[in-house]
Design a protein around this motif. Structure first.
Motif, PDB file in Angstrom:
ATOM      1  N   GLU A   6       0.870  -1.279  -0.027  1.00 52.89           N
ATOM      2  CA  GLU A   6       0.057   0.068  -0.055  1.00 52.89           C
ATOM      3  C   GLU A   6       0.793   1.112   0.012  1.00 52.89           C
ATOM      4  O   GLU A   6       1.821   1.341   0.592  1.00 52.89           O
ATOM      5  CB  GLU A   6      -0.736  -0.136   1.245  1.00 52.89           C
ATOM      6  N   CYS A  22      -2.657   0.190  -4.083  1.00 46.82           N
ATOM      7  CA  CYS A  22      -2.529  -0.965  -3.458  1.00 46.82           C
ATOM      8  C   CYS A  22      -2.116  -1.853  -4.653  1.00 46.82           C
ATOM      9  O   CYS A  22      -2.808  -2.012  -5.722  1.00 46.82           O
ATOM     10  CB  CYS A  22      -3.577  -1.683  -2.705  1.00 46.82           C
ATOM     11  N   TRP A  36     -10.907  -1.464   0.138  1.00 48.90           N
ATOM     12  CA  TRP A  36     -10.221  -0.370   1.111  1.00 48.90           C
ATOM     13  C   TRP A  36     -11.265  -0.481   2.097  1.00 48.90           C
ATOM     14  O   TRP A  36     -12.361  -0.254   2.152  1.00 48.90           O
ATOM     15  CB  TRP A  36      -9.961   0.873   0.639  1.00 48.90           C
ATOM     16  N   ARG A  71      -9.435  -0.028 -10.613  1.00 49.61           N
ATOM     17  CA  ARG A  71      -8.461  -0.978 -10.478  1.00 49.61           C
ATOM     18  C   ARG A  71      -8.034  -1.228 -11.805  1.00 49.61           C
ATOM     19  O   ARG A  71      -8.680  -1.067 -12.909  1.00 49.61           O
ATOM     20  CB  ARG A  71      -9.260  -2.572  -9.998  1.00 49.61           C
ATOM     21  N   ASP A  79      -6.945   1.458  -6.601  1.00 47.76           N
ATOM     22  CA  ASP A  79      -6.712   2.698  -6.361  1.00 47.76           C
ATOM     23  C   ASP A  79      -7.953   3.398  -5.677  1.00 47.76           C
ATOM     24  O   ASP A  79      -9.136   2.908  -6.070  1.00 47.76           O
ATOM     25  CB  ASP A  79      -6.159   3.818  -7.305  1.00 47.76           C
ATOM     26  N   CYS A  95      -5.899  -2.457   2.401  1.00 47.49           N
ATOM     27  CA  CYS A  95      -6.429  -2.901   1.150  1.00 47.49           C
ATOM     28  C   CYS A  95      -6.711  -4.267   1.603  1.00 47.49           C
ATOM     29  O   CYS A  95      -6.003  -5.034   2.303  1.00 47.49           O
ATOM     30  CB  CYS A  95      -5.050  -2.733   0.544  1.00 47.49           C
TER      31      CYS A  95
END
Length: 123
Positions: A6, A22, A36, A71, A79, A95
């Motif tokens: 992360e 991540c 998250w 992603r 993210d 994450c």
């Protein structure tokens, strides 16, 4: 078997933005959901946002309209973009990745957590 790295936490002022990233690596065949979570002092860990392989998203009510999640399936990254941060967003952010391990691990399922990245929102 699966490692998560992360990045992106820090100390910001109310109204600022942060982007948490991540990256997952290891014995991964495929990744299903990525997300998250956060845990504030004295509180339970809670979902902030999640995203499926097909791009379906889910957000906590407290962050709707202020956060986006994305992603990259090719890079196994996720993210979290957080805007208009508030003091109540202060927490340790984790994450979370769920998926299937590769053949060397008998295609078992996995759930992995990152070490956490701290977000502090304070003036």
């Amino acid at each position: 078997q699966v490692q998560l790295v992360e990045s992106g936490g820090g100390l910001v002022q109310p109204g600022d933005s942060l982007r948490l990233s991540c990256a997952a690596s290891g014995s991964i065949l495929m990744i299903d959901a990525m997300g998250w979570y956060r845990q504030a002092p004295g509180k339970q860990r809670e979902l902030v946002a999640s995203i499926t392989t097909s791009g379906d998203t889910n957000f906590a009510e407290s962050v709707k309209g202020r956060c986006t999640i994305s992603r990259d399936n090719a890079k196994n990254t996720v993210d979290l973009q957080m805007n208009n941060l508030k003091p109540e967003d202060t927490a340790l952010y984790y994450c979370n990745v769920m998926g299937t391990l590769d053949s060397a691990h008998a295609y078992g399922s996995f759930t992995s957590w990152g070490q956490g990245t701290r977000v502090t929102v304070s003036s």
